[in-house]
Design an enzyme around this catalytic site. Structure first.
Site, PDB file in Angstrom:
ATOM      1  N   LYS A  10      -0.769  -3.969  -3.323  1.00 26.23           N
ATOM      2  CA  LYS A  10      -2.056  -3.378  -2.943  1.00 26.23           C
ATOM      3  C   LYS A  10      -2.090  -1.937  -3.432  1.00 26.23           C
ATOM      4  CE  LYS A  10      -5.129  -2.227   0.874  1.00 26.23           C
ATOM      5  NZ  LYS A  10      -5.189  -0.764   0.701  1.00 26.23           N
ATOM      6  N   SER A  58       0.811  -1.205   0.000  1.00 26.53           N
ATOM      7  CA  SER A  58       0.000   0.000   0.000  1.00 26.53           C
ATOM      8  C   SER A  58       0.855   1.271   0.000  1.00 26.53           C
ATOM      9  CB  SER A  58      -0.956  -0.047   1.183  1.00 26.53           C
ATOM     10  OG  SER A  58      -2.005   0.863   1.018  1.00 26.53           O
ATOM     11  N   ASP A 100       9.950   5.758 -10.022  1.00 26.12           N
ATOM     12  CA  ASP A 100       9.470   6.448 -11.218  1.00 26.12           C
ATOM     13  C   ASP A 100      10.107   7.826 -11.401  1.00 26.12           C
ATOM     14  OD1 ASP A 100       7.869   4.366 -11.937  1.00 26.12           O
ATOM     15  OD2 ASP A 100       5.964   5.419 -11.670  1.00 26.12           O
TER      16      ASP A 100
END
Length: 451
Positions: free
Chosen positions: A380, A355, A366
């Site tokens: 998740k 999560s 990224d």
């Protein structure tokens, strides 16, 4: 299963409680999180009177099985089935001590469970209170973690917070709690013991523990208010006077490793985490840190605003996360241009990084091509919203959307794949951050090559 007396143990993995939307975002969060709509208070006497009369009419209609209003087939089917089950329970179930409140609660749990979503759930008032404490990061308690001792049936103390109320009273790891305020708790559940101990700040409790005689040498005697009596040839009973205090959950641990490489472990993302994170970064910077290893292994997630705030400290201006919801426009959260961490970083992850922890690691991967080291994360990528009914009826936790990383990729049921895969070879998580931590050793090799 271990349990903290006032909240879940920080290393415990509970897939049902890994992420909630924070409706009270701190001021330094890049973007405020949407607040829930509050019911409008009606002050007009006529409206209140009308509502009371309508309630009376509906009650009489139900008593006489008269329904003047149009009902949907789904509502009729649900009502009829529930009524039938209730009648069979009343008529045939062999026990008579099943309360209506419990039946109603379990019916609500069953309705949400029918969604087939492991992250959505109806929560009782007690469960809602525990969830709030978990997300707030502070609570009124005595600063210990306890677990069941299957051999003795007692509650064993597995952790004592340094300088906390229990530590000051002389409680030791290995102590077994046998009574609270003179009441024997040997046969009580862990939750029952927790309820006896938790409470408001400043409440005094007498905690009776049994400990090995060699462990008691000087510990209890040096603690104010502690007294002991013989329990068996090898143990002693000790009464400890413990006063509840505000306990702040520690979710950040840091140290400086060799070659001035900083190590910072994040065990969860609660409302206290951003402040602790900034303090740790500042401390490492003062010690001339040349690179940083961030560890979110076994981090089950937490509060959305917390991870956004931590990422804002590390990233320059740009997208962090995009939130998608049914029937609504996408919401994109961005980091500001106020701060940026420019030194080399790597992130440690594993199968229990979930999560918010995955958002953290994925956003760094990224935005800055930070290398992930360890094992594939949990996967998740959906968020839950918490809706409170009232103090007595609890509330509901529902999955309300999915979040996407800055690149637009989804991690839900996919997880993050490490750039450098290393299977953990240690015996327990207690070896995290030590010379026996083979994943950390690999992270040191990688970041040294980047420094």
């Amino acid at each position: 299963m271990s349990k903290r007396t006032d909240r879940e143990e920080e290393n415990e993995w509970d897939v049902d409680d890994v992420e909630v939307i924070d409706f009270d975002s701190p001021d330094d969060t890049p973007e405020p999180v949407e607040r829930p709509v509050r019911p409008v208070r009606l002050y007009l006497t006529g409206i209140v009177t009308g509502a009371l009369l309508l309630t009376l009419v509906l009650l009489l209609c139900d008593i006489f099985d008269f329904h003047p209003f149009t009902r949907t087939p789904a509502a009729d089917k649900t009502y009829d089935l529930t009524k039938m089950v209730e009648e069979y329970i009343d008529k045939y179930y062999w026990k008579t001590d099943i309360g209506d409140d419990r039946l109603a609660q379990m019916a609500a749990k069953g309705m949400v469970a029918a969604l087939g979503d492991p992250y959505s759930a109806y929560m009782t008032a007690d469960e809602m209170s525990k969830l709030k404490e978990h997300n707030d990061g502070d609570y009124a308690g005595i600063g210990i973690v306890i677990s069941d001792n299957n051999q003795t049936g007692r509650k064993r103390v597995t952790k004592v917070e340094k300088d906390g109320p229990s530590d000051k009273a002389g409680m030791l790891v290995g102590d077994e709690i046998v009574a609270v305020d003179g009441v024997d708790v040997t046969n009580e559940t862990t939750d029952d013991v927790v309820k006896r101990i938790r409470g408001k700040v400043g409440v005094e409790h007498i905690i009776t523990v049994v400990r090995e005689k060699n462990a008691a040498s000087g510990a209890a005697a040096s603690s104010e208010g502690a007294s002991g009596t013989a329990d068996s040839p090898n143990t002693i009973r000790v009464d400890l006077k413990v006063v509840t205090a505000n306990i702040v959950n520690k979710s950040i641990y840091h140290q400086m490793l060799k070659n001035n490489i900083g190590y910072l472990q994040i065990t969860s993302f609660d409302r206290e985490t951003p402040k602790q994170f900034r303090s740790a970064i500042d401390d490492l910077e003062k010690k001339n840190m040349k690179g940083l290893i961030l560890d979110v292994r076994n981090n089950p997630g937490g509060v959305l605003s917390s991870v956004l705030s931590v990422l804002d400290r590390l990233l320059p201006e740009g997208n962090i996360l995009t939130e998608t919801r049914r029937g609504q426009k996408d919401t994109t959260y961005r980091s500001s241009s106020k701060e940026d961490f420019t030194k080399p970083m790597v992130v440690l992850i594993n199968g229990k990084s979930a999560s918010a922890a995955e958002v953290f690691a994925g956003a760094l991967q990224d935005r800055k091509q930070i290398r992930l080291i360890g094992e594939k994360s949990y996967g998740k990528g959906v968020m839950q919203s918490i809706y409170t009914f009232n103090e007595e009826q609890g509330g509901i936790k529902l999955t309300t959307g999915e979040y996407l990383l800055p690149s637009g990729r989804s991690i839900h049921e996919k997880g993050l794949t490490p750039d450098v895969e290393v299977v953990y070879s240690g015996k327990s998580t207690e070896e995290y951050g030590t010379n026996s931590d083979n994943q950390l050793i690999k992270a040191m090799e990688v970041i040294t090559s980047l420094s």
